[in-house]
Design a protein around this motif. Structure first.
Motif: not given
Length: 126
Positions: A9-19
């Motif tokens: 869940d942590i990884d999936n949430e962090l994958s949503k950030r703008d890069i």
């Protein structure tokens, strides 16, 4: 009370950030199982004023699934994540990346690729 998030869940949430895209280019990572190597092909690009990757020669936007084949500028290899990181970050001049978050991403991907190489699992770049 806040529920504890799983690591997934942590990884999936962090994958949503703008890069932001690295103006020095991008890498396609894959395994060469026959030679037991982690491989990373480097491709150059430029970033236009809209933040899109463009061909450095023509200025045309590079489509994610374009029909125009691109040629890698360099291929990096290593038997472990550490070895490919050393080859990429310590033995190449100039270093073909310019952003710390890009280096961190590559390190994570190389670890995933090393694990897949050791276990025989499939590796798909994130």
């Amino acid at each position: 009370m806040t529920a504890t998030l799983s690591l997934t869940d942590i990884d999936n949430e962090l994958s949503k950030r703008d890069i932001q895209l690295d103006p020095h280019g991008y890498f396609i990572i894959y395994l060469n199982r026959e030679d037991r190597l982690i491989c990373a092909d480097h491709y150059t690009n430029a970033i236009n004023d809209k933040g899109l990757a463009v061909d450095p020669d023509t200025g045309e936007v590079i489509a994610c699934k374009g029909s125009k084949p691109r040629m890698a500028t360099q291929t990096f290899t290593g038997r472990t994540a550490k070895e490919i990181c050393v080859n990429l970050l310590e033995k190449s001049t100039p270093i073909p990346l310019s952003m710390f978050d890009h280096a961190g991403y590559l390190g994570r991907e190389f670890m995933r690729a090393e694990y897949a190489l050791k276990t025989g699992e499939d590796y798909i770049q994130d």
